[in-house]
Each structure stands twice: as structure tokens, then as C-alpha cells.
Enzyme design. Structure first.
Site, PDB file in Angstrom:
ATOM      1  N   TYR A 111       0.744  -1.262  -0.016  1.00  0.00           N
ATOM      2  CA  TYR A 111      -0.003   0.002  -0.130  1.00  0.00           C
ATOM      3  C   TYR A 111       0.884   1.229  -0.083  1.00  0.00           C
ATOM      4  O   TYR A 111       2.041   1.158   0.469  1.00  0.00           O
ATOM      5  CB  TYR A 111      -1.032  -0.069   1.235  1.00  0.00           C
ATOM      6  CG  TYR A 111      -1.903   1.262   1.315  1.00  0.00           C
ATOM      7  CD1 TYR A 111      -2.678   1.415   0.193  1.00  0.00           C
ATOM      8  CD2 TYR A 111      -1.931   1.821   2.407  1.00  0.00           C
ATOM      9  CE1 TYR A 111      -3.475   2.445   0.398  1.00  0.00           C
ATOM     10  CE2 TYR A 111      -2.775   2.826   2.588  1.00  0.00           C
ATOM     11  CZ  TYR A 111      -3.631   3.345   1.367  1.00  0.00           C
ATOM     12  OH  TYR A 111      -4.356   4.223   1.735  1.00  0.00           O
ATOM     13  N   TYR A 160      -2.737   4.938   9.112  1.00  0.00           N
ATOM     14  CA  TYR A 160      -2.187   3.563   8.757  1.00  0.00           C
ATOM     15  C   TYR A 160      -0.726   3.482   9.764  1.00  0.00           C
ATOM     16  O   TYR A 160      -0.549   2.512  10.007  1.00  0.00           O
ATOM     17  CB  TYR A 160      -1.660   3.511   7.363  1.00  0.00           C
ATOM     18  CG  TYR A 160      -1.579   2.203   6.988  1.00  0.00           C
ATOM     19  CD1 TYR A 160      -2.742   1.322   6.437  1.00  0.00           C
ATOM     20  CD2 TYR A 160      -0.573   1.594   6.352  1.00  0.00           C
ATOM     21  CE1 TYR A 160      -2.783   0.324   6.115  1.00  0.00           C
ATOM     22  CE2 TYR A 160      -0.351   0.392   5.789  1.00  0.00           C
ATOM     23  CZ  TYR A 160      -1.658  -0.216   5.555  1.00  0.00           C
ATOM     24  OH  TYR A 160      -1.647  -1.520   5.203  1.00  0.00           O
TER      25      TYR A 160
END
Length: 268
Positions: A153, A163
Site C-alpha cells: 500500500y 495507517y
């Protein structure tokens, strides 16, 4: 249509039918590839229900544990003489690693600098080092010119506050891809990574502000948001002879968001 008749694929990381790995499994089945899934113990019952009418075998395995991974490859070796394709689609970080508390978790998350070491190392083990583990344990079954693929990602490259610690693992994962590509090059085995845009999977639901990020992508990426099928189509390229000349790649499938510096609202 890519024809994978006679090829065998082992995929790690299906949780449910929203998983990107599941979309890839279905795409491989369409190409006549034999497919086996390695699934975490907690998700076995769900996945077995999903595959009941499909020619897919399911194996329970805790990818953090050497002995279980070895047992998995021993079992695969009893069924197949070789593995042609292997997908690492496993990632996990609890709220202490993600630095955000999902619904149902009352405990306040830590600041980034206060991520607990043990929680981070568990996340790193599952999300990154496990790629090394399955490559090591499975290398005797990998055929010459096999293809290994992992999912990453863009938070590995840019700051996505929701994140947090997972981004460190993804950055490490991408670096491992480069070194594994070099290591396996002598066997003509290729190793690549797909950097997928946000697809509304169960895992993506744990990212703080995921709906805002999806809206940002829709408004800013040249091609807008992607689907799990878009990622599966990209995976099929790497799981075919078409990608024989590619290794060490970080391949974005994110509608082009990674090339943009600012939001444009072009798709509103």
C-alpha cells in the site's frame, strides 16, 4: 485469455469474500489454474463455506509460526509436485499499531511515537517477515520461473496518519521484494509487489478516515477508485508467462493516485 492449465497457485491471506486475495483466487480459477488457500485458523470456517462449490483446497496455518508453515508446505508437497505461483496477501496491525481505535475498541490508541514494541513486532511478523518465511519454507517446491507476488500500500511511501505503524511494515515488505528478487534471480524465479489502491475490504475498514480517502481517490486519481477485480487482473499478469521479464517491481494499481501531488476534484 491467459491459460494457466497445469499451473499450481498457493495464496495466503483470504479472510472473507471481500478480500483482494479472494478476487485473485477466482481470477486464477478462470484461467484454469489449480488453487490452494492458506487461511488463518480464525477464518477457516468462513473460507471453507466460500469454496464449497469451487475446486479450491483450504489449509489452516498461522503464518507467524515456522512449524505451521513447514507443515503447510509438507501437505502441499503431498498434493503437488511444484508451486508455480505464490501470493502473500497477509497483513495485520491492531489499534495500538494503527494508532486509531476502530468501532468496538474503547481503549484509546497511542501516539505514533508510543507504539508498543511487542504489538509492532507481531504486526511486522505477520505483515512483512512472513514473506521471507514462506519463501524460505516453500523454495524447494517453487518451480523454475515461478512467480511470487505480495500486496502492499502507498502508505509505505507517503504519510497516511490512519495507517501509522503498518506503513513501516509495508516499507520493509517492499524492500524485501527487491532483495528476494535478487536472491531468486539465479533460479529465474521472479518476485514482485502490487501496490493496490483502497478497496473496501475488511482490513481497509480498520483504516481511520478510509471513506474520506476513497472520496479523495475518486476526485483526484486520473482513473478514480479501483475495484478488487482491477487488482486481480494485475495479479494475473504476474501469474502468467507474460511477466517472465519482470522482477523486483513495485506495480501501482491505484487509478493513478500515486502520481498526483494535490487533489483536483476532476471527477466530481
Amino acid at each position: 485469455m491467459i491459460d494457466n492449465t497445469g499451473k499450481n497457485a498457493l495464496l495466503f491471506g483470504v479472510r472473507n469474500d471481500s478480500s483482494i486475495v479472494w478476487a485473485i483466487a477466482l481470477k486464477l480459477i478462470e484461467s484454469n489454474c489449480k488453487v490452494a488457500l492458506s487461511v488463518d485458523h480464525d477464518n477457516v470456517a468462513v473460507v471453507q463455506t466460500m469454496v464449497k462449490d469451487l475446486p479450491i483446497e483450504v489449509f489452516a496455518c498461522d503464518i507467524r509460526k515456522d512449524d505451521e508453515v513447514k507443515e503447510l508446505f509438507d501437505a502441499i508437497g503431498q498434493k503437488w509436485q511444484q508451486i508455480d505461483y505464490m501470493l502473500h496477501g497477509v497483513a495485520y496491525g491492531n489499534h495500538k499499531v494503527m494508532c486509531t481505535s476502530p468501532p468496538g475498541v474503547k481503549e484509546a490508541p497511542p501516539e505514533f511515537i508510543d507504539i508498543p514494541f511487542d504489538d509492532f513486532m507481531d504486526s511486522f511478523n505477520i505483515s512483512a517477515f512472513s514473506l521471507m518465511r514462506i519463501c524460505k519454507m516453500g523454495r524447494s517446491l517453487l518451480t523454475e520461473q515461478a512467480s511470487i507476488l505480495t500486496l502492499t500500500y502507498h502508505a509505505s511511501q507517503k504519510v497516511f496518519p490512519g495507517y501509522a505503524g503498518m506503513a513501516i511494515s509495508k516499507a520493509a515488505l517492499e524492500n524485501m521484494v527487491k532483495y528476494l528478487a535478487f536472491y531468486f534471480g539465479k533460479s529465474a524465479i521472479r518476485v514482485n509487489a502490487l501496490s493496490a489502491g483502497l478497496v473496501m475490504t475488511t482490513s481497509a475498514g480498520g483504516i481511520k478516515g478510509v471513506r474520506k480517502l476513497r472520496k479523495m481517490t475518486r476526485n483526484s486519481a486520473p482513473l478514480g477508485n479501483i475495484t478488487s477485480e482491477d487488482v486481480a487482473n494485475g495479479a494475473l499478469y504476474y501469474f502468467s508467462d507474460l511477466s517472465k521479464g519482470n522482477t523486483g517491481n513495485l506495480h501501482y494499481i491505484d487509478g493513478g493516485l500515486n502520481v498526483m501531488a494535490v487533489a483536483t476534484n476532476q471527477n466530481e
